[in-house]
Design an enzyme around this catalytic site. Structure first.
Site, PDB file in Angstrom:
ATOM      1  N   LYS A  37       0.845  -1.204   0.000  1.00 54.47           N
ATOM      2  CA  LYS A  37       0.000   0.000   0.000  1.00 54.47           C
ATOM      3  C   LYS A  37       0.880   1.254   0.000  1.00 54.47           C
ATOM      4  CE  LYS A  37      -3.865   2.043   2.652  1.00 54.47           C
ATOM      5  NZ  LYS A  37      -4.770   1.890   3.800  1.00 54.47           N
ATOM      6  N   SER A  65     -10.359   0.045   7.298  1.00 52.47           N
ATOM      7  CA  SER A  65      -9.773   0.176   5.956  1.00 52.47           C
ATOM      8  C   SER A  65      -9.105  -1.085   5.408  1.00 52.47           C
ATOM      9  CB  SER A  65      -8.745   1.306   5.935  1.00 52.47           C
ATOM     10  OG  SER A  65      -9.396   2.546   6.020  1.00 52.47           O
ATOM     11  N   SER A 122      -9.807   2.420   3.053  1.00 52.90           N
ATOM     12  CA  SER A 122      -8.869   3.109   2.189  1.00 52.90           C
ATOM     13  C   SER A 122      -7.946   2.169   1.408  1.00 52.90           C
ATOM     14  CB  SER A 122      -8.016   4.058   3.041  1.00 52.90           C
ATOM     15  OG  SER A 122      -7.184   3.320   3.917  1.00 52.90           O
TER      16      SER A 122
END
Length: 495
Positions: free
Chosen positions: A78, A182, A158
């Site tokens: 990420k 998330s 997210s």
């Protein structure tokens, strides 16, 4: 072996050990899949050179017989994790051009274990969002579609890039972070497994901060066994993070027996929300039945302060964000706005932050600054902290009464269309976190397991919440649920 990118971590590890495949072959298969899937917008910084170099080194290690479980396995990272020499932007314009000179502890531990980094994954800006629509790189697209409808759906947020990439077999697994859901919400929206470990289990050092008392890294994988394998590599005490727990990391995979006889699973009555879709209600009831059939005892429990969780979260998280994001001012790193003749330092701060932050980040910084301001600190921030303590105590009381895990829905709906929830009503979007934020406020481990499809063929997830530091036990309960649910659906390939 064909379709190497479709292997799970466990399958690929075993194939590497048996000499059926090399890490280079696995990595090349993933790189090819990534290049063919640009329409999903999941990978935003591709690192094929680093990937192939690490894959070659991993093959040497495996040959020498000195290889941990993650060695040679291609994964995505990420964009919130700092990676040395590779852009690490947290999907924000303000960090444009930032290439750290250091590696986050979690990504370093994965690299030390021999994992192969394929590139950086898209996400909501500074991890603020539930739909991956706030990224400077543009929206991520969910590989799943509703029936025969070709409308683009959100992968959740997210960690939307991580979820989309794993679901579409672009990588074997990915790192995510979870501040209010998330990891778990996007995992549920894309039919994969995502675990948020206990707060302090994974180091936060080198991960761009959103809300420091809530953020936690975790793996996003194709199944529960993979989550156990990858989590073990990500965990461990880190002296560079003052909140990192000095606890031994167990062999999580060895704890996956699937035997949950005599375990007590709590069903919280407060999670039965008005207007919850019938399909989610049914999935939840079916999940409880599956665990009962596996030998667990299902008990009704009460978590009375649940209704205050979302408001408390949306005071505490923005407050911490406003404090953490104060450092992005155009002075030390990232982007600085063009200044006019005669502009001073105040104008530089104002222009840089106005240009560099997107609307959602600006909104949360303003809310956070407001609740921390002199006249409102006690009325909002201190009160939210007290509520947080009560929410934590609700869970402590339930666990003290002998409950081993808690079963809830992971999300209030299946994946929705990109653009369907407009920016005009941010509260609608915040309601997506209704089942997940309590876990962050209490610092507990939580896992989302895909358990079925809705009427339009979209995946739905169930969440299990465990006792602090007992991820092994939680993973084993999730393993039993996964075996009973038998979820094997994959998105039809349209990209």
């Amino acid at each position: 072996m064909s379709d190497l990118n479709k292997l799970s971590l466990a399958e690929a590890r075993d194939a590497l050990r048996n000499g059926d495949v090399t890490s280079v072959e696995l990595t090349e298969a993933c790189l090819k899949a990534i290049d063919a899937a640009d329409v999903l917008n999941a990978f935003v910084h591709k690192t094929p050179e680093i990937a192939l170099e690490r894959a070659k080194a991993a093959d040497e290690r495996i040959k020498a017989g000195d290889a941990p479980a993650m060695c040679g396995l291609p994964i995505g990272i990420k964009d919130l994790f700092c990676t040395k020499g590779v852009p690490s932007q947290a999907a924000s314009k303000i960090l444009d051009g930032f290439k750290p000179e250091y590696e986050s502890t979690v990504s370093q531990q994965l690299a030390d274990a021999g994992a192969v980094m394929l590139g950086k994954l898209n996400m909501d800006e500074f991890a603020m969002g539930s739909s991956n629509e706030t990224s400077v790189y543009g929206n991520v697209v969910n590989p799943w579609r509703r029936g025969n409808d070709d409308a683009q759906l959100t992968p959740g947020g997210s960690s939307g890039g991580s979820a989309s990439a794993v679901a579409a077999d672009l990588c074997l697994a990915a790192t995510g972070t979870d501040t209010g859901g998330s990891i778990r919400q996007p995992a549920a929206f894309t039919g994969i497994t995502g675990i948020k470990p206990t707060y302090g289990r994974c180091s936060r050092w080198g991960i761009v901060a959103f809300a420091s008392s809530l953020d936690q890294a975790g793996p996003m994988t194709k199944n529960v066994r993979d989550a156990a394998i990858m989590l073990e590599a990500m965990c461990g005490h880190d002296p560079k993070d003052s909140t990192s727990a000095e606890l031994a990391v167990p062999n999580f995979e060895a704890m996956l027996t699937g035997d949950i006889k005599g375990k007590k699973i709590g069903i919280p009555k407060e999670y039965r929300m008005d207007g919850m879709p019938a399909e989610i209600e049914k999935l939840w009831a079916d999940g409880a039945e599956m665990l009962r059939d596996a030998g667990a005892e299902i008990v009704d429990i009460s978590l009375p302060h649940t209704k205050y969780a979302l408001p408390a979260y949306y005071v505490i998280a923005p407050a911490e964000a406003s404090s953490n994001l104060a450092r992005y001012d155009g002075v030390r790193y990232g982007r600085r706005a063009q200044l006019a003749q005669g502009d001073g330092i105040t104008e530089m701060y104002e222009k840089t932050r106005a240009e560099g932050f997107g609307h959602e980040v600006q909104r949360r910084v303003m809310v956070g600054t407001y609740v921390l301001s002199a006249g409102f600190y006690d009325a909002y921030y201190n009160r939210a902290r007290k509520v947080r303590t009560l929410i934590k105590k609700d869970f402590e009381d339930v666990f003290a009464a002998g409950v081993d895990a808690i079963l809830t829905p992971a999300t209030p709906s299946a994946a929705f269309g990109l653009g369907e929830m407009t920016e005009a009503d941010p509260v609608q979007m915040y309601l997506n976190d209704v089942f997940t934020v309590t876990v962050n406020l209490a610092g507990l481990p939580g896992i989302s397991v895909p358990a079925g499809l809705d009427g339009q063929g979209l995946p739905l997830g169930l969440q299990l919440i465990g006792r602090p530091w007992e991820e092994g036990d939680l993973l084993n309960t999730a393993y039993a649920l996964e075996n009973a649910a038998g979820f094997v659906a994959k998105p039809g390939k349209w990209w």
